[in-house]
Design a protein around this motif. Structure first.
Motif, PDB file in Angstrom:
ATOM      1  N   SER A 164      58.111  92.932  70.486  1.00  0.00           N
ATOM      2  CA  SER A 164      57.265  93.612  71.454  1.00  0.00           C
ATOM      3  C   SER A 164      55.900  92.936  71.448  1.00  0.00           C
ATOM      4  O   SER A 164      55.574  92.165  70.553  1.00  0.00           O
ATOM      5  CB  SER A 164      57.144  95.103  71.130  1.00  0.00           C
ATOM      6  OG  SER A 164      56.591  95.285  69.849  1.00  0.00           O
ATOM      7  N   GLY A 165      55.119  93.259  72.469  1.00  0.00           N
ATOM      8  CA  GLY A 165      53.813  92.643  72.604  1.00  0.00           C
ATOM      9  C   GLY A 165      53.873  91.480  73.567  1.00  0.00           C
ATOM     10  O   GLY A 165      54.832  91.322  74.315  1.00  0.00           O
ATOM     11  N   GLY A 166      52.876  90.661  73.539  1.00  0.00           N
ATOM     12  CA  GLY A 166      52.799  89.540  74.458  1.00  0.00           C
ATOM     13  C   GLY A 166      52.192  89.972  75.780  1.00  0.00           C
ATOM     14  O   GLY A 166      51.617  91.035  75.911  1.00  0.00           O
ATOM     15  N   GLY A 167      52.304  89.099  76.777  1.00  0.00           N
ATOM     16  CA  GLY A 167      51.742  89.381  78.082  1.00  0.00           C
ATOM     17  C   GLY A 167      50.820  88.273  78.539  1.00  0.00           C
ATOM     18  O   GLY A 167      50.924  87.134  78.092  1.00  0.00           O
ATOM     19  N   SER A 168      49.903  88.638  79.423  1.00  0.00           N
ATOM     20  CA  SER A 168      48.979  87.660  80.005  1.00  0.00           C
ATOM     21  C   SER A 168      47.558  87.959  79.562  1.00  0.00           C
ATOM     22  O   SER A 168      47.150  89.118  79.494  1.00  0.00           O
ATOM     23  CB  SER A 168      49.062  87.705  81.535  1.00  0.00           C
ATOM     24  OG  SER A 168      50.353  87.350  81.974  1.00  0.00           O
ATOM     25  N   GLN A 201      64.470  88.384  70.599  1.00  0.00           N
ATOM     26  CA  GLN A 201      64.863  88.104  71.984  1.00  0.00           C
ATOM     27  C   GLN A 201      63.846  87.248  72.738  1.00  0.00           C
ATOM     28  O   GLN A 201      64.134  86.753  73.834  1.00  0.00           O
ATOM     29  CB  GLN A 201      65.087  89.430  72.755  1.00  0.00           C
ATOM     30  CG  GLN A 201      63.819  90.113  73.259  1.00  0.00           C
ATOM     31  CD  GLN A 201      63.147  90.989  72.230  1.00  0.00           C
ATOM     32  OE1 GLN A 201      63.404  90.871  71.018  1.00  0.00           O
ATOM     33  NE2 GLN A 201      62.287  91.882  72.701  1.00  0.00           N
ATOM     34  N   GLY A 202      62.682  87.072  72.170  1.00  0.00           N
ATOM     35  CA  GLY A 202      61.646  86.283  72.820  1.00  0.00           C
ATOM     36  C   GLY A 202      60.711  87.148  73.645  1.00  0.00           C
ATOM     37  O   GLY A 202      61.117  88.160  74.210  1.00  0.00           O
ATOM     38  N   THR A 203      59.449  86.735  73.686  1.00  0.00           N
ATOM     39  CA  THR A 203      58.464  87.434  74.503  1.00  0.00           C
ATOM     40  C   THR A 203      57.492  86.412  75.082  1.00  0.00           C
ATOM     41  O   THR A 203      57.105  85.468  74.410  1.00  0.00           O
ATOM     42  CB  THR A 203      57.720  88.504  73.677  1.00  0.00           C
ATOM     43  OG1 THR A 203      56.897  89.278  74.528  1.00  0.00           O
ATOM     44  CG2 THR A 203      56.862  87.876  72.597  1.00  0.00           C
ATOM     45  N   GLN A 204      57.116  86.605  76.311  1.00  0.00           N
ATOM     46  CA  GLN A 204      56.287  85.621  77.015  1.00  0.00           C
ATOM     47  C   GLN A 204      54.810  85.859  76.725  1.00  0.00           C
ATOM     48  O   GLN A 204      54.324  86.988  76.752  1.00  0.00           O
ATOM     49  CB  GLN A 204      56.536  85.713  78.519  1.00  0.00           C
ATOM     50  CG  GLN A 204      55.742  84.714  79.338  1.00  0.00           C
ATOM     51  CD  GLN A 204      56.167  83.275  79.078  1.00  0.00           C
ATOM     52  OE1 GLN A 204      57.351  82.992  78.914  1.00  0.00           O
ATOM     53  NE2 GLN A 204      55.208  82.370  79.030  1.00  0.00           N
ATOM     54  N   VAL A 205      54.122  84.772  76.453  1.00  0.00           N
ATOM     55  CA  VAL A 205      52.667  84.773  76.328  1.00  0.00           C
ATOM     56  C   VAL A 205      52.126  83.784  77.347  1.00  0.00           C
ATOM     57  O   VAL A 205      52.523  82.614  77.346  1.00  0.00           O
ATOM     58  CB  VAL A 205      52.225  84.383  74.906  1.00  0.00           C
ATOM     59  CG1 VAL A 205      50.710  84.171  74.857  1.00  0.00           C
ATOM     60  CG2 VAL A 205      52.647  85.447  73.912  1.00  0.00           C
ATOM     61  N   THR A 206      51.258  84.261  78.204  1.00  0.00           N
ATOM     62  CA  THR A 206      50.658  83.409  79.224  1.00  0.00           C
ATOM     63  C   THR A 206      49.145  83.489  79.107  1.00  0.00           C
ATOM     64  O   THR A 206      48.572  84.574  79.159  1.00  0.00           O
ATOM     65  CB  THR A 206      51.080  83.851  80.634  1.00  0.00           C
ATOM     66  OG1 THR A 206      52.514  83.814  80.727  1.00  0.00           O
ATOM     67  CG2 THR A 206      50.483  82.919  81.684  1.00  0.00           C
ATOM     68  N   SER A 256      42.811  87.699  73.003  1.00  0.00           N
ATOM     69  CA  SER A 256      43.666  87.966  71.851  1.00  0.00           C
ATOM     70  C   SER A 256      44.905  88.750  72.271  1.00  0.00           C
ATOM     71  O   SER A 256      44.869  89.527  73.230  1.00  0.00           O
ATOM     72  CB  SER A 256      42.898  88.775  70.804  1.00  0.00           C
ATOM     73  OG  SER A 256      41.762  88.083  70.350  1.00  0.00           O
ATOM     74  N   LEU A 257      45.967  88.531  71.517  1.00  0.00           N
ATOM     75  CA  LEU A 257      47.199  89.292  71.681  1.00  0.00           C
ATOM     76  C   LEU A 257      47.828  89.469  70.308  1.00  0.00           C
ATOM     77  O   LEU A 257      47.612  88.646  69.406  1.00  0.00           O
ATOM     78  CB  LEU A 257      48.189  88.566  72.596  1.00  0.00           C
ATOM     79  CG  LEU A 257      47.922  88.529  74.095  1.00  0.00           C
ATOM     80  CD1 LEU A 257      48.916  87.589  74.774  1.00  0.00           C
ATOM     81  CD2 LEU A 257      47.990  89.916  74.698  1.00  0.00           C
ATOM     82  N   ARG A 258      48.623  90.513  70.182  1.00  0.00           N
ATOM     83  CA  ARG A 258      49.394  90.693  68.956  1.00  0.00           C
ATOM     84  C   ARG A 258      50.864  90.872  69.308  1.00  0.00           C
ATOM     85  O   ARG A 258      51.218  91.690  70.158  1.00  0.00           O
ATOM     86  CB  ARG A 258      48.918  91.901  68.153  1.00  0.00           C
ATOM     87  CG  ARG A 258      49.579  91.973  66.778  1.00  0.00           C
ATOM     88  CD  ARG A 258      49.053  93.102  65.923  1.00  0.00           C
ATOM     89  NE  ARG A 258      49.616  94.392  66.288  1.00  0.00           N
ATOM     90  CZ  ARG A 258      49.599  95.456  65.501  1.00  0.00           C
ATOM     91  NH1 ARG A 258      49.035  95.381  64.295  1.00  0.00           N
ATOM     92  NH2 ARG A 258      50.118  96.591  65.903  1.00  0.00           N
TER      93      ARG A 258
END
Length: 122
Positions: free
Chosen positions: A6-10, A114-119, A16-18
């Motif tokens: 969970s987490g990630g995003g743009s 499952q992977g999470t996208q960070v942009t 910062s992101l966690r």
């Protein structure tokens, strides 16, 4: 064994992101765990690793900006990312190696989230 991310995003550059990775079916404090990332057209890259005694290692490009940690009580692996750069944009995966407890940056991982996208935008 299950790893659920969970987490990630743009986020804008400098932000910062966690990321979180919730584990089940094993004890997180016993084995090597890590975070990998893969950008389009590029190979998967190991980013951060943590061993059974919480020794951490990082790829040079994220040293001083990313921090990997784990909470054995909640069975969760974290990746705190700060001062994000556009080149950090990728799909991030948490990983577990049930065969190793040390030298985690050199191991072959056999269980994946499952992977999470960070942009990261400029």
């Amino acid at each position: 064994v299950r790893l659920k991310q969970s987490g990630g995003g743009s986020v804008q550059g400098g932000g910062s992101l966690r990321l979180s990775c919730s584990a089940s079916g094993f004890t997180v404090s016993t084995y090597c765990m890590g975070w990998f990332r893969q950008a389009p057209g590029q190979q998967r890259e190991g980013v951060a690793f943590i061993d059974s005694v919480d020794t951490t290692t990082y790829v040079d490009s994220v040293k001083g900006r990313f921090a990997v940690s784990k909470d054995a009580a909640t069975k969760t692996l974290y990746l705190q990312m700060t001062d994000l750069k556009t080149e950090d944009s990728a799909t991030y995966y948490c990983a577990l190696d049930l065969n190793s407890a040390a030298y985690c940056d050199t191991q072959l991982y056999n269980n994946w989230g499952q992977g999470t996208q960070v942009t990261v935008s400029s």
